[in-house]
Design a protein around this motif. Structure first.
Motif, PDB file in Angstrom:
ATOM      1  N   VAL A 122       0.836  -1.202   0.000  1.00 19.31           N
ATOM      2  CA  VAL A 122       0.000   0.000   0.000  1.00 19.31           C
ATOM      3  C   VAL A 122       0.874   1.257   0.000  1.00 19.31           C
ATOM      4  O   VAL A 122       0.529   2.262  -0.639  1.00 19.31           O
ATOM      5  N   TYR A 123       2.018   1.208   0.684  1.00 16.69           N
ATOM      6  CA  TYR A 123       2.922   2.362   0.667  1.00 16.69           C
ATOM      7  C   TYR A 123       3.428   2.630  -0.751  1.00 16.69           C
ATOM      8  O   TYR A 123       3.562   3.782  -1.165  1.00 16.69           O
ATOM      9  N   SER A 124       3.695   1.575  -1.512  1.00  7.85           N
ATOM     10  CA  SER A 124       4.108   1.762  -2.908  1.00  7.85           C
ATOM     11  C   SER A 124       3.011   2.457  -3.705  1.00  7.85           C
ATOM     12  O   SER A 124       3.287   3.358  -4.516  1.00  7.85           O
ATOM     13  N   ILE A 125       1.773   2.052  -3.489  1.00  8.76           N
ATOM     14  CA  ILE A 125       0.651   2.659  -4.211  1.00  8.76           C
ATOM     15  C   ILE A 125       0.504   4.137  -3.866  1.00  8.76           C
ATOM     16  O   ILE A 125       0.089   4.945  -4.703  1.00  8.76           O
ATOM     17  N   SER A 126       0.875   4.510  -2.665  1.00  6.71           N
ATOM     18  CA  SER A 126       0.814   5.910  -2.253  1.00  6.71           C
ATOM     19  C   SER A 126       2.055   6.688  -2.673  1.00  6.71           C
ATOM     20  O   SER A 126       1.964   7.801  -3.196  1.00  6.71           O
ATOM     21  N   ASN A 127       3.236   6.103  -2.460  1.00  5.53           N
ATOM     22  CA  ASN A 127       4.474   6.866  -2.566  1.00  5.53           C
ATOM     23  C   ASN A 127       5.026   6.972  -3.980  1.00  5.53           C
ATOM     24  O   ASN A 127       5.640   7.985  -4.332  1.00  5.53           O
ATOM     25  N   VAL A 128       4.846   5.939  -4.794  1.00  4.99           N
ATOM     26  CA  VAL A 128       5.340   6.017  -6.176  1.00  4.99           C
ATOM     27  C   VAL A 128       4.688   7.171  -6.931  1.00  4.99           C
ATOM     28  O   VAL A 128       5.377   7.969  -7.578  1.00  4.99           O
ATOM     29  N   PRO A 129       3.357   7.336  -6.876  1.00  6.84           N
ATOM     30  CA  PRO A 129       2.749   8.501  -7.528  1.00  6.84           C
ATOM     31  C   PRO A 129       3.225   9.824  -6.931  1.00  6.84           C
ATOM     32  O   PRO A 129       3.452  10.796  -7.666  1.00  6.84           O
ATOM     33  N   PHE A 130       3.377   9.870  -5.613  1.00  8.42           N
ATOM     34  CA  PHE A 130       3.822  11.111  -4.963  1.00  8.42           C
ATOM     35  C   PHE A 130       5.198  11.521  -5.485  1.00  8.42           C
ATOM     36  O   PHE A 130       5.431  12.685  -5.814  1.00  8.42           O
ATOM     37  N   GLY A 131       6.101  10.576  -5.554  1.00  7.13           N
ATOM     38  CA  GLY A 131       7.447  10.887  -6.025  1.00  7.13           C
ATOM     39  C   GLY A 131       7.526  11.135  -7.512  1.00  7.13           C
ATOM     40  O   GLY A 131       8.430  11.823  -7.991  1.00  7.13           O
ATOM     41  N   SER A 132       6.572  10.597  -8.271  1.00  7.28           N
ATOM     42  CA  SER A 132       6.586  10.750  -9.729  1.00  7.28           C
ATOM     43  C   SER A 132       6.079  12.107 -10.177  1.00  7.28           C
ATOM     44  O   SER A 132       6.139  12.438 -11.363  1.00  7.28           O
ATOM     45  N   MET A 133       5.577  12.920  -9.259  1.00 11.66           N
ATOM     46  CA  MET A 133       4.881  14.151  -9.634  1.00 11.66           C
ATOM     47  C   MET A 133       5.789  15.293 -10.055  1.00 11.66           C
ATOM     48  O   MET A 133       5.365  16.179 -10.801  1.00 11.66           O
ATOM     49  N   ILE A 134       7.033  15.323  -9.591  1.00  7.94           N
ATOM     50  CA  ILE A 134       7.880  16.498  -9.849  1.00  7.94           C
ATOM     51  C   ILE A 134       7.994  16.816 -11.341  1.00  7.94           C
ATOM     52  O   ILE A 134       7.866  17.983 -11.728  1.00  7.94           O
ATOM     53  N   PRO A 135       8.218  15.841 -12.230  1.00  8.43           N
ATOM     54  CA  PRO A 135       8.290  16.199 -13.657  1.00  8.43           C
ATOM     55  C   PRO A 135       6.994  16.787 -14.199  1.00  8.43           C
ATOM     56  O   PRO A 135       7.026  17.512 -15.200  1.00  8.43           O
ATOM     57  N   THR A 136       5.857  16.490 -13.579  1.00  9.72           N
ATOM     58  CA  THR A 136       4.590  17.070 -14.039  1.00  9.72           C
ATOM     59  C   THR A 136       4.323  18.429 -13.398  1.00  9.72           C
ATOM     60  O   THR A 136       3.466  19.170 -13.866  1.00  9.72           O
ATOM     61  N   MET A 137       5.041  18.759 -12.337  1.00 11.95           N
ATOM     62  CA  MET A 137       4.860  20.039 -11.660  1.00 11.95           C
ATOM     63  C   MET A 137       5.714  21.132 -12.290  1.00 11.95           C
ATOM     64  O   MET A 137       5.321  22.303 -12.329  1.00 11.95           O
ATOM     65  N   THR A 138       6.899  20.785 -12.792  1.00 15.43           N
ATOM     66  CA  THR A 138       7.780  21.770 -13.419  1.00 15.43           C
ATOM     67  C   THR A 138       8.811  21.075 -14.299  1.00 15.43           C
ATOM     68  O   THR A 138       9.193  19.934 -14.029  1.00 15.43           O
ATOM     69  N   ARG A 139       9.251  21.797 -15.339  1.00 15.69           N
ATOM     70  CA  ARG A 139      10.362  21.319 -16.172  1.00 15.69           C
ATOM     71  C   ARG A 139      11.625  22.136 -15.919  1.00 15.69           C
ATOM     72  O   ARG A 139      12.659  21.877 -16.527  1.00 15.69           O
ATOM     73  N   ASN A 140      11.533  23.109 -15.055  1.00  4.93           N
ATOM     74  CA  ASN A 140      12.648  23.979 -14.747  1.00  4.93           C
ATOM     75  C   ASN A 140      13.614  23.284 -13.795  1.00  4.93           C
ATOM     76  O   ASN A 140      13.228  22.869 -12.699  1.00  4.93           O
ATOM     77  N   SER A 141      14.872  23.151 -14.205  1.00  6.78           N
ATOM     78  CA  SER A 141      15.852  22.379 -13.435  1.00  6.78           C
ATOM     79  C   SER A 141      16.071  22.964 -12.045  1.00  6.78           C
ATOM     80  O   SER A 141      16.105  22.232 -11.051  1.00  6.78           O
ATOM     81  N   GLN A 142      16.222  24.289 -11.957  1.00  5.10           N
ATOM     82  CA  GLN A 142      16.432  24.913 -10.652  1.00  5.10           C
ATOM     83  C   GLN A 142      15.208  24.753  -9.766  1.00  5.10           C
ATOM     84  O   GLN A 142      15.316  24.493  -8.567  1.00  5.10           O
ATOM     85  N   GLU A 143      14.032  24.872 -10.366  1.00  2.00           N
ATOM     86  CA  GLU A 143      12.804  24.722  -9.584  1.00  2.00           C
ATOM     87  C   GLU A 143      12.645  23.276  -9.095  1.00  2.00           C
ATOM     88  O   GLU A 143      12.105  23.029  -8.019  1.00  2.00           O
ATOM     89  N   ARG A 144      13.123  22.340  -9.874  1.00  2.00           N
ATOM     90  CA  ARG A 144      13.107  20.948  -9.423  1.00  2.00           C
ATOM     91  C   ARG A 144      14.009  20.771  -8.211  1.00  2.00           C
ATOM     92  O   ARG A 144      13.670  20.038  -7.277  1.00  2.00           O
ATOM     93  N   SER A 145      15.161  21.428  -8.216  1.00  2.00           N
ATOM     94  CA  SER A 145      16.047  21.369  -7.048  1.00  2.00           C
ATOM     95  C   SER A 145      15.351  21.960  -5.825  1.00  2.00           C
ATOM     96  O   SER A 145      15.466  21.433  -4.712  1.00  2.00           O
ATOM     97  N   GLU A 146      14.604  23.053  -6.041  1.00  2.00           N
ATOM     98  CA  GLU A 146      13.888  23.678  -4.934  1.00  2.00           C
ATOM     99  C   GLU A 146      12.778  22.759  -4.419  1.00  2.00           C
ATOM    100  O   GLU A 146      12.593  22.612  -3.200  1.00  2.00           O
ATOM    101  N   LEU A 147      12.010  22.159  -5.333  1.00  2.00           N
ATOM    102  CA  LEU A 147      10.962  21.226  -4.926  1.00  2.00           C
ATOM    103  C   LEU A 147      11.549  20.037  -4.174  1.00  2.00           C
ATOM    104  O   LEU A 147      10.995  19.583  -3.161  1.00  2.00           O
ATOM    105  N   ALA A 148      12.667  19.528  -4.688  1.00  2.00           N
ATOM    106  CA  ALA A 148      13.328  18.406  -4.018  1.00  2.00           C
ATOM    107  C   ALA A 148      13.791  18.808  -2.627  1.00  2.00           C
ATOM    108  O   ALA A 148      13.701  18.019  -1.677  1.00  2.00           O
ATOM    109  N   SER A 149      14.267  20.050  -2.484  1.00  2.00           N
ATOM    110  CA  SER A 149      14.703  20.527  -1.175  1.00  2.00           C
ATOM    111  C   SER A 149      13.525  20.673  -0.223  1.00  2.00           C
ATOM    112  O   SER A 149      13.620  20.321   0.957  1.00  2.00           O
ATOM    113  N   PHE A 150      12.409  21.196  -0.727  1.00  2.00           N
ATOM    114  CA  PHE A 150      11.213  21.303   0.111  1.00  2.00           C
ATOM    115  C   PHE A 150      10.746  19.916   0.536  1.00  2.00           C
ATOM    116  O   PHE A 150      10.358  19.698   1.689  1.00  2.00           O
ATOM    117  N   ARG A 151      10.768  18.980  -0.414  1.00  2.00           N
ATOM    118  CA  ARG A 151      10.345  17.631  -0.065  1.00  2.00           C
ATOM    119  C   ARG A 151      11.259  17.043   1.003  1.00  2.00           C
ATOM    120  O   ARG A 151      10.791  16.418   1.954  1.00  2.00           O
TER     121      ARG A 151
END
Length: 476
Positions: free
Chosen positions: A139-168
């Motif tokens: 069940v954790y896989s069903i929850s966490n895989v989609p959660f972690g897969s979202m960053i490419p759909t939230m932004t394509r900006n490399s620096q913003e991805r670093s910021e999102l990863a830092s917030f996460r």
């Protein structure tokens, strides 16, 4: 990377991949990982101790629960990633967000079941432990895989991805910190450890569900891909072959096998270290506050450092800090103060790697699409988490085996050999894994910032060209 080069790179990135996330989105994403950690870290932090000292299960036998369950989880991650990538009925909530909403309560109930083992025989307890932990992992896989897969759909900006990863990562470590500081005091308030563990887990599970729901309502998928045609067996084979050819992804998976096993093993062993070497159970709470708190410093530094250096360089820099602190800790961490100091420095270095993992995985999605023509966020992320689950299996299994080998006896005065085994697990294993990571990243990871930008430009041009061809075909 010079200041001028960094400025040019940032301007270039803004042109081809504009910023698309708000502070609210970033905080929402961070809160989601607070919830993830409240629901997940209990097993990594306290389940082995619960098995050995509360249920009185043999350490080696208890360790096999982690080995079997995490290997199972690893395969489940790949299955879930494949399923998500090939979903056909995608509603208005998006491709990934609904899983965060609907999996939260089942996950919480299963977590509670892991710490509510009935008073069965040893065989009965082991069967309960295997079944409950394996279903929990699914069940954790069903929850966490989609959660972690979202960053490419939230932004394509490399620096913003670093910021999102830092917030996460900030959210992840806040959850870990609160779990480390708050769990054992709750346990100690109850008449028995058995009751204490159950009550503490219920409290964290309830708050974990609330955090995941808050996250659901505050994040969004900006780049929504059209549903793919239903995948055939041949399509799946091509997708898996593409993953194996994705060199940045394969390298990142290997180094995470090292770093994440070291991180989780240290979390599992520090409870033993504080009780039997320092004879100070309160030291666990100090570690939670100060050492894990240092990861927040790393999370704050990462976006600043990645503006000047490649993410690959910052990643390796963290491992050097980590290894140095753990080697010194092995020889000098003889009291609570020194343990907190050396472990805090080690966690500062680990924070660089942890904060950058999610940004690097997102870069691997574009690299894989550019290389093979196949875009598969779910499969890329689940391949990455496959190795993280294997590392968790190692982190749960090795301490059980080593503790048995060195003659550990629960709730007793330990021999010098057992104490040395605990000390080596706490420091030397993680130092060795950090050094291996530096070597592999240096020689095998090819995706510098310059190379990523080249890949992204070529990929976007290819997409535009394919869109024109498709439109022409429709008109004809």
């Amino acid at each position: 990377m010079s200041d001028n080069a960094a400025s040019t790179t940032e301007t270039f990135t803004e042109e081809v991949a504009p910023r698309t996330t708000t502070l609210r989105n970033k905080i929402g994403y961070a809160i989601g990982d607070v919830g993830n950690n409240f629901l997940f870290d209990m097993g990594q932090l306290y389940l082995l101790k619960y098995f050995t000292d509360v249920l009185q299960l043999p350490a080696a036998l208890a360790g096999t629960v982690f080995l079997v369950a995490k290997v199972w989880d690893a395969f489940m991650d790949m299955s879930v990633g494949t399923w998500i990538d090939n979903r056909q009925n995608i509603g208005s909530r998006g491709k990934y967000r609904p899983f965060i909403l609907w999996a939260a309560i089942p996950l919480a109930l299963l977590l509670i079941a892991n710490f509510s083992v009935p008073d069965f025989s040893v065989t009965g307890k082991m069967i309960w432990a295997y079944i409950s932990y394996m279903i929990f992992g699914t069940v954790y896989s069903i929850s966490n895989v989609p959660f972690g897969s979202m960053i490419p759909t939230m932004t394509r900006n490399s620096q913003e991805r670093s910021e999102l990863a830092s917030f996460r990562q900030a959210g992840s470590n806040l959850g870990l910190m609160l779990a480390t500081i708050g769990f054992m005091p709750i346990v100690n308030l109850l008449p028995t450890d058995h009751e204490g563990y159950t009550v503490a887990v219920i409290g964290f599970a309830v708050v974990g569900v609330a955090c995941q729901w808050i996250s659901y309502f505050n994040i969004k998928e900006v780049y929504k891909e059209a549903p793919k045609p239903k995948a055939t067996k041949e399509d799946l084979k091509k997708s898996f072959k593409a993953l194996l050819k994705n060199r940045p992804l394969v390298t990142l998976c290997i180094v995470n096998l090292f770093t994440f096993s070291a991180f989780n093993l240290k979390l599992a062993v520090q409870v033993y270290y504080c009780e039997y070497i320092l004879k100070d159970n309160t030291a666990v709470s100090y570690l939670g506050f100060f050492s894990i708190g240092m990861v927040f410093v790393a999370v704050a530094l990462v976006p600043l450092l990645t503006k000047r250096f490649d993410k690959k360089t910052v990643y390796s820099m963290g491992c050097v800090i980590w290894a140095t602190a753990d080697i010194l800790g092995f020889f000098f961490a003889s009291n609570t103060l020194l343990l907190v100091i050396f472990t805090s420095i080690a966690y500062l270095g680990n924070g660089f790697t942890s904060a950058l993992n999610w940004a690097l995985v997102s870069d691997c999605v574009e690299y894989g699409e550019w290389q093979s023509g196949i875009r598969s966020e779910g499969m890329v992320y689940s391949a990455f988490t496959y190795f993280r689950k294997l590392s968790q299996a190692i982190a749960g299994f090795i301490p059980g085996i080593i503790l048995t080998w060195v003659g550990y006896v629960p709730n007793q005065q330990q021999t010098a050999t057992a104490l040395m085994g605990i000390r080596g697990l706490m420091f030397f294993y993680s130092a060795a894994m950090a050094i291996m990571t530096v070597i592999i990243m240096h020689y095998l990871y090819p995706l510098t910032e310059k190379r990523y930008h080249e890949v992204l430009v070529q990929l976007l041009k290819r997409r535009d060209k394919d869109a024109v061809v498709e439109a022409t075909s429709v008109e004809n």
